[in-house]
Write a protein that holds these residues in place. Structure first.
Motif, mmCIF file in Angstrom:
data_model
loop_
_atom_site.group_PDB
_atom_site.id
_atom_site.type_symbol
_atom_site.label_atom_id
_atom_site.label_comp_id
_atom_site.label_asym_id
_atom_site.label_seq_id
_atom_site.Cartn_x
_atom_site.Cartn_y
_atom_site.Cartn_z
ATOM 1 N N ARG A 1 0.529 -1.197 0.227
ATOM 2 C CA ARG A 1 0.078 -0.215 -0.104
ATOM 3 C C ARG A 1 0.189 1.020 -0.278
ATOM 4 N NH1 ARG A 1 -5.319 -0.745 -1.231
ATOM 5 N NH2 ARG A 1 -5.976 -2.859 -0.243
ATOM 6 N N THR A 2 0.360 2.514 -0.681
ATOM 7 C CA THR A 2 1.061 3.801 -0.908
ATOM 8 C C THR A 2 0.961 4.614 0.745
ATOM 9 O OG1 THR A 2 -0.612 5.249 -1.734
ATOM 10 C CG2 THR A 2 0.668 3.457 -3.758
ATOM 11 N N ALA A 3 1.991 4.840 0.167
ATOM 12 C CA ALA A 3 1.720 5.900 1.614
ATOM 13 C C ALA A 3 0.807 6.930 1.976
ATOM 14 C CB ALA A 3 2.797 6.870 2.049
ATOM 15 N N PRO A 4 0.114 7.529 1.338
ATOM 16 C CA PRO A 4 -1.106 8.062 0.993
ATOM 17 C C PRO A 4 -2.213 7.163 1.497
ATOM 18 C CG PRO A 4 0.099 8.574 -0.904
ATOM 19 C CD PRO A 4 0.600 7.278 -0.118
ATOM 20 N N GLU A 5 -2.251 6.600 1.051
ATOM 21 C CA GLU A 5 -3.573 4.667 1.534
ATOM 22 C C GLU A 5 -2.816 4.767 3.112
ATOM 23 O OE1 GLU A 5 -3.937 2.171 -1.876
ATOM 24 O OE2 GLU A 5 -2.316 2.223 -1.180
ATOM 25 N N LEU A 6 -2.169 4.161 3.586
ATOM 26 C CA LEU A 6 -1.554 4.498 4.463
ATOM 27 C C LEU A 6 -2.123 4.656 6.117
ATOM 28 C CD1 LEU A 6 1.637 3.100 4.815
ATOM 29 C CD2 LEU A 6 -0.854 1.568 4.886
ATOM 30 N N GLN A 7 -2.153 6.796 5.605
ATOM 31 C CA GLN A 7 -2.378 7.747 6.132
ATOM 32 C C GLN A 7 -3.468 8.235 5.809
ATOM 33 O OE1 GLN A 7 -1.164 11.377 3.825
ATOM 34 N NE2 GLN A 7 -1.367 12.731 5.928
ATOM 35 N N ALA A 8 -4.518 7.700 4.845
ATOM 36 C CA ALA A 8 -5.983 7.785 5.205
ATOM 37 C C ALA A 8 -6.457 6.290 5.768
ATOM 38 C CB ALA A 8 -6.393 7.255 3.436
ATOM 39 N N LYS A 9 -5.762 6.065 5.689
ATOM 40 C CA LYS A 9 -6.695 4.792 6.599
ATOM 41 C C LYS A 9 -6.085 4.949 8.659
ATOM 42 C CE LYS A 9 -7.605 0.830 7.873
ATOM 43 N NZ LYS A 9 -9.692 0.031 8.248
ATOM 44 N N SER A 10 -4.997 5.317 8.612
ATOM 45 C CA SER A 10 -5.081 5.400 9.646
ATOM 46 C C SER A 10 -5.077 7.094 10.245
ATOM 47 C CB SER A 10 -2.753 4.912 10.195
ATOM 48 O OG SER A 10 -2.551 5.913 9.976
ATOM 49 N N ARG A 11 -5.220 8.125 9.727
ATOM 50 C CA ARG A 11 -5.827 8.511 10.236
ATOM 51 C C ARG A 11 -4.236 9.762 10.621
ATOM 52 N NH1 ARG A 11 -11.651 7.299 12.449
ATOM 53 N NH2 ARG A 11 -12.174 6.473 10.265
ATOM 54 N N HIS A 12 -3.477 9.394 10.567
ATOM 55 C CA HIS A 12 -2.652 9.982 10.234
ATOM 56 C C HIS A 12 -2.402 11.471 10.140
ATOM 57 C CE1 HIS A 12 -1.112 6.995 12.312
ATOM 58 N NE2 HIS A 12 0.012 7.587 13.796
ATOM 59 N N GLN A 13 -2.184 12.583 10.485
ATOM 60 C CA GLN A 13 -2.192 13.734 9.977
ATOM 61 C C GLN A 13 -1.170 14.285 8.961
ATOM 62 O OE1 GLN A 13 -3.101 16.999 12.722
ATOM 63 N NE2 GLN A 13 -4.981 16.914 12.208
ATOM 64 N N HIS A 14 -0.166 13.450 9.292
ATOM 65 C CA HIS A 14 1.499 13.728 8.864
ATOM 66 C C HIS A 14 2.459 12.269 7.803
ATOM 67 C CE1 HIS A 14 1.007 17.945 9.532
ATOM 68 N NE2 HIS A 14 1.437 17.596 11.016
ATOM 69 N N LEU A 15 2.677 12.117 6.840
ATOM 70 C CA LEU A 15 3.085 11.148 6.380
ATOM 71 C C LEU A 15 3.662 10.805 6.872
ATOM 72 C CD1 LEU A 15 3.485 11.726 2.509
ATOM 73 C CD2 LEU A 15 1.869 9.622 4.223
ATOM 74 N N ALA A 16 5.281 11.708 7.756
ATOM 75 C CA ALA A 16 6.172 11.317 8.923
ATOM 76 C C ALA A 16 6.009 10.657 10.183
ATOM 77 C CB ALA A 16 7.150 13.164 8.767
ATOM 78 N N SER A 17 4.578 11.139 10.416
ATOM 79 C CA SER A 17 4.209 10.644 11.552
ATOM 80 C C SER A 17 3.911 9.012 10.901
ATOM 81 C CB SER A 17 3.054 10.735 12.665
ATOM 82 O OG SER A 17 2.194 10.818 11.292
ATOM 83 N N LEU A 18 3.811 8.668 10.017
ATOM 84 C CA LEU A 18 3.612 6.992 9.990
ATOM 85 C C LEU A 18 5.270 6.205 9.992
ATOM 86 C CD1 LEU A 18 1.272 7.141 6.928
ATOM 87 C CD2 LEU A 18 0.755 6.322 9.022
ATOM 88 N N GLY A 19 6.066 6.613 9.520
ATOM 89 C CA GLY A 19 7.633 6.295 9.986
ATOM 90 C C GLY A 19 7.637 5.763 11.274
ATOM 91 N N ARG A 20 7.539 5.498 12.133
ATOM 92 C CA ARG A 20 8.080 5.290 13.343
ATOM 93 C C ARG A 20 6.871 4.640 14.043
ATOM 94 N NH1 ARG A 20 5.412 10.386 17.653
ATOM 95 N NH2 ARG A 20 5.889 11.269 15.845
ATOM 96 N N TYR A 21 5.687 3.584 12.646
ATOM 97 C CA TYR A 21 4.552 3.068 13.427
ATOM 98 C C TYR A 21 5.079 1.899 12.246
ATOM 99 C CZ TYR A 21 2.726 6.106 16.385
ATOM 100 O OH TYR A 21 2.701 7.287 17.182
ATOM 101 N N VAL A 22 5.603 1.990 10.572
ATOM 102 C CA VAL A 22 5.749 1.034 10.049
ATOM 103 C C VAL A 22 6.977 1.035 9.973
ATOM 104 C CG1 VAL A 22 4.821 0.553 7.486
ATOM 105 C CG2 VAL A 22 3.473 2.051 8.704
#
Length: 115
Positions: free
Chosen positions: A71-92
């Motif tokens: 899945r792409t970063a924008p898809e992950l962002q939409a699913k997880s509801r993180h406001q910033h893409l950078a915040s996904l990095g610590r979890y994924v």
């Protein structure tokens, strides 16, 4: 949605909002603390530390599995509801295979067709 064992009251001060009631069963949505408590109890035997997992850990595990599935970063962002893409990095955290695949796909020499 985690649902209570009993049907929700339909009237009175304790009646939940319509969005918090399952239309098929009439059972009410559990509060976050209650859902997390039940989830921790249910997963305690699976957890190596025997404490059970939190709903927060479940959410991040789901994001990791989606990332590994491509899945792409924008898809992950939409699913997880993180406001910033950078915040996904610590979890994924992507595995070595996923990182190698992404690197190979981005390599322009690999994408050129032989003539």
């Amino acid at each position: 949605m985690f649902l209570a064992d009993r049907r929700a009251p339909t009237s009175g001060p304790r009646a939940p909002a319509a969005a918090d009631v399952d239309p098929v069963t009439g059972r009410g949505r559990l509060s976050y603390p209650r859902a997390e408590y039940l989830f921790k109890i249910a997963t305690a035997t699976l957890d190596p530390h025997r404490q059970g997992w939190t709903l927060h850990q479940l959410r991040h595990s789901a994001s990791q599995h989606l990332a590994q599935a491509g899945r792409t970063a924008p898809e992950l962002q939409a699913k997880s509801r993180h406001q910033h893409l950078a915040s996904l990095g610590r979890y994924v955290r992507l595995g070595e295979e996923t990182s190698a695949r992404i690197t190979a796909e981005a390599d322009s020499a690999q994408r050129r067709r032989p003539r």
